[in-house]
Design an enzyme around this catalytic site. Structure first.
Site, PDB file in Angstrom:
ATOM      1  CB  THR A  60      -0.860  -0.015   1.275  1.00  0.00           C
ATOM      2  OG1 THR A  60      -1.694  -1.156   1.247  1.00  0.00           O
ATOM      3  CG2 THR A  60      -1.718   1.219   1.382  1.00  0.00           C
ATOM      4  CB  THR A 102       0.990   0.707   4.986  1.00  0.00           C
ATOM      5  OG1 THR A 102       1.248  -0.499   4.239  1.00  0.00           O
ATOM      6  CG2 THR A 102       2.190   1.012   5.864  1.00  0.00           C
ATOM      7  N   GLY A 103      -0.769  -1.817   6.208  1.00  0.00           N
ATOM      8  CA  GLY A 103      -0.713  -3.051   6.983  1.00  0.00           C
ATOM      9  C   GLY A 103      -1.911  -3.921   6.675  1.00  0.00           C
ATOM     10  N   GLY A 124     -10.546  -2.971   2.525  1.00  0.00           N
ATOM     11  CA  GLY A 124      -9.636  -2.781   3.644  1.00  0.00           C
ATOM     12  C   GLY A 124      -9.794  -1.421   4.292  1.00  0.00           C
ATOM     13  CG  ASP A 125      -6.388   0.172   6.452  1.00  0.00           C
ATOM     14  OD1 ASP A 125      -6.042  -0.788   5.738  1.00  0.00           O
ATOM     15  OD2 ASP A 125      -5.608   1.068   6.798  1.00  0.00           O
ATOM     16  NE  ARG A 134      -9.487  -6.989   2.979  1.00  0.00           N
ATOM     17  CZ  ARG A 134      -8.436  -6.173   2.959  1.00  0.00           C
ATOM     18  NH1 ARG A 134      -8.089  -5.565   1.847  1.00  0.00           N
ATOM     19  NH2 ARG A 134      -7.744  -5.968   4.063  1.00  0.00           N
ATOM     20  N   GLY A 142      -5.443  -4.651   6.708  1.00  0.00           N
ATOM     21  CA  GLY A 142      -6.554  -3.721   6.836  1.00  0.00           C
ATOM     22  C   GLY A 142      -7.575  -4.025   7.904  1.00  0.00           C
TER      23      GLY A 142
END
Length: 302
Positions: A167, A218-219, A197-198, A195, A221
């Site tokens: 990301t 970043t990571g 994510g964040d 799906r 989500g």
């Protein structure tokens, strides 16, 4: 700015690959810096920095996005302005070359904050965007990643093991003292069921408020969504009256580690203080300040 956090180990990196990553980070930093040097806004600066990374196959955003279980690409992005608290976000788009640029347009539209899928793409066309074929995002490397895990039925971060991509995001402060943050991603390899994510969620993957800070995450989500990570850092600053560095470390190093979430954040406050906080082995990241040389970092120590 950042290009993702994860298992990024120096012993797994060739000098050629490292040079490529650092070059891409530097190019993106220069794109954002150019806007600020001309007196442009922080929002425009983070947009250009992130768009530069979206145009590179090295990162899991835009051109370099990972494959879904359906063997296509679904992209997400968001941006927030710290002065107005206006924000723009999109998710589940398949034909937007630079998702962050569409998010930027939405941010300036008082009618909307968050658009999704075909509706977002219809809106984009009305705003003058040219849609691209989903094949534009194809890369052999990403396709091989999908094939290696598709039969497992699991979703994976694009940088698991020796996969060092991720990301992207940027934060900035302009000459007017306004801060802004932006985030963009292609999501998880082999993701299913639409799906999300964040990254496109205001408060989880991005947040900006001149009273506190601008954050890009970043990571993995799901963890950042549950923890409302970006806003939590801003709230920790505000209500505990602590520095950005202390707030970021409390949320990422302490809370997220206990929570089981891996990843990191970049942040900037209204005084221009910059932080990188991550609980993973590394994070592609870089920074530039007026009158100083560009700095790029990959591992924990540099």
């Amino acid at each position: 700015m950042h290009g993702g956090a994860g298992t990024i180990l120096k012993e797994h990196m060739t000098s050629e690959k490292e040079k490529g990553y650092r070059s891409a980070l530097e190019t993106a930093l220069k794109a954002g810096e150019k806007i600020l040097e001309k007196g442009g806004s922080a929002s425009d600066a983070v947009t250009e920095a992130v768009a530069s990374m979206e145009d590179s196959e090295l990162f899991n955003a835009g051109k370099g996005s990972v494959f879904t279980n359906n063997e296509d690409h679904e992209l997400e992005a968001s941006i927030m302005d710290g002065k107005t608290l206006n924000a723009g976000a999109i998710c589940s788009v398949k034909h937007i070359k630079n998702p962050i640029k569409l998010s930027r347009v939405i941010m300036d539209d008082p009618e909307f904050v968050f658009l999704a899928g075909e509706g977002a793409e219809e809106y984009a066309e009305k705003k003058g965007f040219s849609l691209v074929s989903n094949d534009y995002f194809f890369s052999e490397f990403r396709y091989n990643q999908l094939k290696s895990i598709k039969n497992e039925g699991s979703m994976k971060l694009d940088h698991d093991s020796d996969k060092k991509f991720g990301t992207v995001g940027a934060v900035a402060i302009d000459k007017y003292g306004t801060i802004a943050g932006a985030t963009s991603t292609g999501g998880l390899t082999n993701k299913k069921y639409g799906r999300i994510g964040d990254s496109p969620v205001i408060g989880s993957g991005v947040y900006a408020d001149n009273e506190t800070c601008a954050i890009s995450c970043t990571g993995y989500g799901e963890f950042f969504l549950r923890a409302v990570t970006a806003y939590d850092i801003a709230a920790t600053m505000k209500y505990k009256n602590v520095s950005l560095q202390k707030a970021a470390d409390e949320v990422i190093i302490e809370k997220m580690t206990r929570f089981g979430g891996e990843g990191g954040v970049i942040g900037i406050d209204s005084s221009g203080n910059i932080v990188f906080s991550f609980n993973s082995e590394g994070m592609y990241r870089g920074m530039v300040k007026e009158g100083e040389e560009i700095k790029t970092m990959i591992y924990k120590d540099n």
